[in-house]
Enzyme design. Sequence first.
Site, PDB file in Angstrom:
ATOM      1  N   GLU A 187      50.078  33.365  34.327  1.00 30.54           N
ATOM      2  CA  GLU A 187      49.531  32.816  35.610  1.00 30.54           C
ATOM      3  C   GLU A 187      48.218  31.753  35.475  1.00 30.54           C
ATOM      4  O   GLU A 187      47.662  31.711  34.334  1.00 30.54           O
ATOM      5  CB  GLU A 187      48.830  33.985  36.354  1.00 30.54           C
ATOM      6  CG  GLU A 187      48.431  33.420  37.767  1.00 30.54           C
ATOM      7  CD  GLU A 187      47.842  34.591  38.720  1.00 30.54           C
ATOM      8  OE1 GLU A 187      47.579  35.552  38.156  1.00 30.54           O
ATOM      9  OE2 GLU A 187      47.684  34.255  39.988  1.00 30.54           O
ATOM     10  N   MET A 215      44.331  40.199  33.934  1.00 32.37           N
ATOM     11  CA  MET A 215      45.571  39.432  34.404  1.00 32.37           C
ATOM     12  C   MET A 215      46.301  40.607  34.534  1.00 32.37           C
ATOM     13  O   MET A 215      46.596  41.560  33.532  1.00 32.37           O
ATOM     14  CB  MET A 215      46.156  38.750  33.445  1.00 32.37           C
ATOM     15  CG  MET A 215      47.366  38.055  34.096  1.00 32.37           C
ATOM     16  SD  MET A 215      47.458  37.179  35.550  1.00 32.37           S
ATOM     17  CE  MET A 215      48.971  37.464  35.938  1.00 32.37           C
ATOM     18  N   HIS A 263      41.174  46.649  40.567  1.00 34.30           N
ATOM     19  CA  HIS A 263      41.767  45.353  41.079  1.00 34.30           C
ATOM     20  C   HIS A 263      43.273  45.113  40.292  1.00 34.30           C
ATOM     21  O   HIS A 263      44.193  44.931  41.045  1.00 34.30           O
ATOM     22  CB  HIS A 263      40.887  44.039  40.676  1.00 34.30           C
ATOM     23  CG  HIS A 263      41.499  42.905  41.115  1.00 34.30           C
ATOM     24  ND1 HIS A 263      41.068  42.415  42.489  1.00 34.30           N
ATOM     25  CD2 HIS A 263      42.237  41.985  40.615  1.00 34.30           C
ATOM     26  CE1 HIS A 263      41.765  41.132  42.746  1.00 34.30           C
ATOM     27  NE2 HIS A 263      42.477  41.003  41.565  1.00 34.30           N
ATOM     28  N   GLU A 264      43.201  44.993  38.856  1.00 41.20           N
ATOM     29  CA  GLU A 264      44.321  44.630  38.275  1.00 41.20           C
ATOM     30  C   GLU A 264      45.555  45.874  38.382  1.00 41.20           C
ATOM     31  O   GLU A 264      46.582  45.644  38.648  1.00 41.20           O
ATOM     32  CB  GLU A 264      44.136  44.700  36.759  1.00 41.20           C
ATOM     33  CG  GLU A 264      43.271  43.467  36.226  1.00 41.20           C
ATOM     34  CD  GLU A 264      43.211  42.212  37.092  1.00 41.20           C
ATOM     35  OE1 GLU A 264      44.592  41.727  37.491  1.00 41.20           O
ATOM     36  OE2 GLU A 264      42.315  41.316  37.434  1.00 41.20           O
ATOM     37  N   HIS A 315      47.244  45.438  41.760  1.00 39.71           N
ATOM     38  CA  HIS A 315      48.275  44.276  41.895  1.00 39.71           C
ATOM     39  C   HIS A 315      49.541  44.699  41.692  1.00 39.71           C
ATOM     40  O   HIS A 315      50.600  44.377  42.177  1.00 39.71           O
ATOM     41  CB  HIS A 315      47.729  43.275  40.929  1.00 39.71           C
ATOM     42  CG  HIS A 315      46.969  42.159  41.095  1.00 39.71           C
ATOM     43  ND1 HIS A 315      47.059  41.684  42.516  1.00 39.71           N
ATOM     44  CD2 HIS A 315      45.996  41.533  40.879  1.00 39.71           C
ATOM     45  CE1 HIS A 315      46.280  40.842  42.415  1.00 39.71           C
ATOM     46  NE2 HIS A 315      45.401  40.676  41.614  1.00 39.71           N
TER      47      HIS A 315
HETATM   48  N1  PHE Z   1      45.549  37.082  38.671  1.00 39.51           N
HETATM   49  C1  PHE Z   1      44.106  37.411  38.058  1.00 39.51           C
HETATM   50  C2  PHE Z   1      43.407  38.364  39.112  1.00 39.51           C
HETATM   51  O1  PHE Z   1      42.863  38.053  39.914  1.00 39.51           O
HETATM   52  C3  PHE Z   1      43.314  36.224  37.919  1.00 39.51           C
HETATM   53  C4  PHE Z   1      43.904  35.218  36.889  1.00 39.51           C
HETATM   54  C5  PHE Z   1      44.310  34.043  37.478  1.00 39.51           C
HETATM   55  C6  PHE Z   1      43.873  35.529  35.734  1.00 39.51           C
HETATM   56  C7  PHE Z   1      44.903  32.897  36.639  1.00 39.51           C
HETATM   57  C8  PHE Z   1      44.519  34.316  34.991  1.00 39.51           C
HETATM   58  C9  PHE Z   1      45.130  33.122  35.330  1.00 39.51           C
HETATM   59  O2  PHE Z   1      43.632  39.698  38.756  1.00 39.51           O
HETATM   60 ZN    ZN Z   2      43.548  39.378  41.364  1.00 44.20          ZN
END
Ligand code: PHE
Ligand code: ZN
Length: 576
Positions: free
Chosen positions: A126, A268, A302-303, A306
């Site tokens: 990401e 992530m 949080h992770e 997701h």
């Molecule tokens: N998606 C991750 C999060 O919010 C954040 C992230 C974004 C990590 C871009 C790496 C690169 O948990």
């Molecule tokens: Zn996130």
Amino acid sequence: MAKESPKEIFLKDYKLPDYYFDTVNLDFILKEEHTLMHSKIHVINRQGTLSPLRLDGVDVKLLSIRINSKVVKEGEEYSLSSKHLILHHPPATQFVLEITTEIEPQNNTALEGLYKTTGNFCTQCEAEGFRRITFYQDCRDVMAKFTTRIEADKSLYPVLLSNGNLIEQADLPDGRHYAVWNDPFKKPCYLFALVAGQLVSRDDEFVTCSGRKVALHIWTPTQDISKTAHATYSLKAAMKWDEEVFGREYDLDLFNIVAVPDFNMGAMENKSLNIFNSRLVLASPETATDADYAAVIGVIGHEYFHNWTGNRVTCRDWFQLSLKEGLTVFRDQEFSSDMGSRAVKRIADVLRLRISQFSQDAGPMAHRVRPHSYIKMDNFYTVTVYEKGAEVVRMYETLLGKKGFRKGMDLYFERHDGQAVTCDDFYAAMRDANNANLANFKMWYSQAGTPVLTVSTSYDAAARTFRLKCRQEIPPTPGQPTKEPMLIPLALGLVSPKGKDLAITSVHDGESLKFLKDEHGNGVTTVVLRVEKAEQEFVFADIPERPIPSLLRNFSAPVRLVSDISDEDLLFFTCS
Ligand code: PHE
Ligand code: ZN
């Protein structure tokens, strides 16, 4: 090779991809001097279009391309630029695309794509890192089932991890070995992950609400493993909380977390293989403060959350980033509140919002929760998308109530599991599940700037009425000189001079009179007013004495509140 200059990408230009990827087989041969990569993609030409297939690729050396086993030739059949590989005439139906490439993870200092960190291989895809691994349609709405084979030297890289379930593992000649991982859930490539290296794990188990056993592993270098007890505790608490509060069960038999020292962002949410910056996993009483412990709970939660809000239901394009981030921040805030003190957590979150997000919204970087254009997506991981986005989600809950919000979430998952969707879809699920009128609420996504809510009050002792006049104004922001009024939930209570919440039995909002009752048939102590117009007046009847209004309870909307409440009355709240 032609060099391409950066391009601005607009939300309004979104169009469905012509080509879908169905299954993807990735084969990584990890070596010290380079990594050889073979991908085999089952491509579906969605409408039999004759348009070219454009693949993204950055710093990837192309070795060969085949379509249905036939070699594709440069020039007539494909061309290459610094950022793209374009196949000019792919077949009009389904076909198998095979691409062999070479990359140099050991020289990749972007911390994106495949790179090395303290001797281990690790990925970060990401927002747009997958294109540094191989040529691919690096966009959210191309979702495929991935099978990943990783081959490496066994003594240097004893642990080989990717998404999904481990389906095969064996030794090879010359001290090498391999592992094959299969992820049964389709996903966009930004959720792909690979880790190979010398790691040890803390192992545990979680039994889901339906009785399935999930193996949990937290991987770190040997010296860090003793500091992972709190992370394991946090993960199990998050898994249980999501079942209890949102009815969301984990969907695989395995969940891995890897902690690495080199990682740009906090962490992530790659499917079943979350990768963290070590500082957000490791904690020991000797080295960590209470705040560090709380941060681990928040980020592990949080992770993990997701998995449903981001992975199972993902974003159609990067403009919808807040769909997954705002919602997941809201979920982690609620999780932390339930694990610790709700009031302390809310105060901390609101402070952060007012300090960082309000200043962003008031300055040259002000942007919408759903941006309308970007050049480099990485710059949009902002407090506005994350924290203001979480406030927008919280406002649905304030307007619809906890039960109504849950109904909306259930409908969102029911409608969109396995899909790549938009903020409009989330809005529609909340509205439809509750038959709610959320008319001008959607502008919270499209109007930047912090609204100023001005409130003036008056009490009429003879008529026993209390009046509240509201005016909302949204300041101009770059590119948005004028704004429309939007639905602002204003939670308030009326407090007697003795410090007791008065029962509020009715409110007239300028159009109609509404009677208010709690579950015992008494008046309510907190009412959520719907401030929808630029100017609006609310009148409360049967108020026996001059109350002191307690405005914007629980910070019910991300606004700047200006009121005529006297210092004396404000002081009253701090002393009572
Ligand atoms: N998606 C991750 C999060 O919010 C954040 C992230 C974004 C990590 C871009 C790496 C690169 O948990
Ligand atoms: Zn996130």
